[in-house]
Design a protein around this motif. Structure first.
Motif, PDB file in Angstrom:
ATOM      1  N   GLY A  98       0.826  -1.208   0.000  1.00 59.55           N
ATOM      2  CA  GLY A  98       0.000   0.000   0.000  1.00 59.55           C
ATOM      3  C   GLY A  98       0.858   1.257   0.000  1.00 59.55           C
ATOM      4  N   VAL A  99       1.926   1.259   0.815  1.00 65.03           N
ATOM      5  CA  VAL A  99       2.852   2.393   0.818  1.00 65.03           C
ATOM      6  C   VAL A  99       3.567   2.490  -0.524  1.00 65.03           C
ATOM      7  N   SER A 100       3.949   1.347  -1.093  1.00 67.76           N
ATOM      8  CA  SER A 100       4.603   1.351  -2.402  1.00 67.76           C
ATOM      9  C   SER A 100       3.682   1.889  -3.485  1.00 67.76           C
ATOM     10  N   PHE A 101       2.422   1.517  -3.420  1.00 69.01           N
ATOM     11  CA  PHE A 101       1.447   1.983  -4.413  1.00 69.01           C
ATOM     12  C   PHE A 101       1.253   3.499  -4.323  1.00 69.01           C
ATOM     13  N   ALA A 102       1.266   4.012  -3.094  1.00 65.40           N
ATOM     14  CA  ALA A 102       1.005   5.439  -2.900  1.00 65.40           C
ATOM     15  C   ALA A 102       2.219   6.301  -3.206  1.00 65.40           C
ATOM     16  N   TYR A 103       3.405   5.828  -2.849  1.00 65.55           N
ATOM     17  CA  TYR A 103       4.598   6.675  -2.939  1.00 65.55           C
ATOM     18  C   TYR A 103       5.676   6.106  -3.867  1.00 65.55           C
TER      19      TYR A 103
END
Length: 414
Positions: A98-103
């Protein structure tokens, strides 16, 4: 998960949490070591390779780190609640992805056809798209387990959350443009579906279906080379790969000479990709890797041959095959969503071995998960629930011992 971001602190955190977990379950440690003695021979052999390693200090350091990484996986494999282990893994994958997808960001992977249009692949927080694709694929498998389990038990909130994570992770696998991870995850999902449905069959039927699947996989392995040549042109167009498979062909060509230098025992554990080793320096320069790290031969068998030679490769392969047989045996005897998920992880890793290096490595997510999976085959099953007849007998026995106490109670006067 965040090894690439916390860099040098990653080993300390990983091993610190491993030792804390081992201390909490210290009463079970001896039993875990005893039932997984065969798998523990792998890090033991890595440590023995110090004797012939060109860099004995590095080999010794990484061998102890590998031992702790494998120990953490084996302790988790012996959990009495494997569904909780898989659920925790799914939550960790969902958080990181989720963090990878966002940032996250994308990287260039060449041009499309004769045009100058640059192709981009999503790599998330990592520098390489293949690492993201592998992480997203394993997250997809763990989320699939949680989703199916939640639907079966009518846990609506859990099903909705895991379903959203499943959709995000499927998108990331496609966006990373990794042919190996895409094909492997399809095979793993198919294996999950088949193994999860075995519970509806009898013991003999389960054994027959599993044997048939193994035979099909073995036959596919025998014709893999001819099949690969037949679909190469189509695969290159679908995944926009160059005919050298992104430089793998040259790596495999160079590996012949490197293996020939130390054919029987190899270079020693973690003793090839070392700064100062001229063979490794040349390959880093060829691939344009300026930081001189995070590289491999993109083939598990070749990596094993370079590291351990013929002796170590045959030994580790034999241990791996025995562990896989134990895993299949347990999954046949105890078919469930958990068994299906562990088989799916195993199929995913095995199907990637011809194009990725999956040799055991310290502080490595893939190594941790594969030893959780293999250790599950040697772990003891969950304790059986007490049957109705046993429960009735136990209740009658309890009342029998309580009756004398009831008989000696003083009666109320008046």
């Amino acid at each position: 998960m965040f090894v690439g971001q916390i860099t040098s602190a990653a080993p300390a955190l990983s091993f610190g949490f491993t030792l804390i977990y081992v201390w909490i379950r210290r009463r079970e440690l001896a039993g875990v070591l005893r039932q997984n003695w065969l798998l523990l021979l792998i890090p033991a052999y890595a440590l023995v390779s110090v004797i012939w390693s060109g860099y004995p200090g590095i080999t010794a350091k990484h061998s102890f780190e590998l031992m702790l990484t494998i120990l953490g996986g084996l302790m988790l494999s012996a959990s009495r609640h494997p569904a909780s282990v898989l659920t925790g893994a799914a939550a960790a994958f969902a958080l990181f992805l989720g963090v990878s997808f966002a940032y996250g960001h994308s990287v260039g992977v060449g041009t499309m056809g004769l045009s100058d249009q640059e192709l981009r692949a999503f790599s998330g927080l990592n520098a390489g798209k293949n690492l993201l694709a592998m992480t997203a694929a394993m997250g997809l498998l763990s989320a699939l387990f949680v989703f199916c389990r939640s639907v079966r038990r009518l846990w609506l909130i859990s099903a909705a959350v895991s379903g959203a994570a499943l959709a995000m992770e499927a998108y990331l696998v496609v966006a990373a443009r990794s042919a190996g991870a895409s094909i492997a995850v399809v095979l793993a999902v198919a294996a999950f579906a088949v193994m999860s449905a075995l519970g509806a069959l009898g013991p003999r039927a389960r054994a027959f279906v599993t044997a048939l699947l193994v035979a099909c996989l073995a036959a596919a392995g025998l014709v893999a080379e001819a099949f690969a040549h037949a679909i190469t042109s189509d695969a290159l167009q679908i995944f926009h790969k160059d005919p050298t498979l992104t430089g793998r062909a040259y790596l495999w060509y160079r590996s012949r000479d490197i293996i020939a230098q130390h054919p029987w025992l190899g270079r020693g554990f973690e003793a090839f990709w070392v700064h100062g080793n001229m063979d490794a320096e040349g390959l880093w320069q060829y691939a344009g890797i300026t930081n001189r790290g995070g590289f491999n031969f993109h083939n598990t068998l070749i990596e094993l041959m370079v590291t351990f030679g013929w002796v170590g490769t045959c030994f580790i392969t034999a241990v791996f095959l025995v562990a896989c047989a134990a895993l299949l045996r347990r999954c046949i005897r105890e078919p469930s969503l958990v068994s299906g998920a562990y088989i799916a992880f195993a199929v995913f890793q095995i199907s990637r071995m011809p194009f990725e290096s999956l040799t055991p490595s310290p502080v490595d997510l893939g190594t941790l998960l594969i030893f959780i999976v293999l250790g599950y085959g040697f772990a003891q099953g969950e304790p059986r629930r007490m049957s109705v007849a046993s429960a009735g007998s136990g209740a009658a026995l309890a009342l029998r011992f309580r009756r004398p106490a009831l008989a000696h109670r003083p009666r109320l006067q008046g």
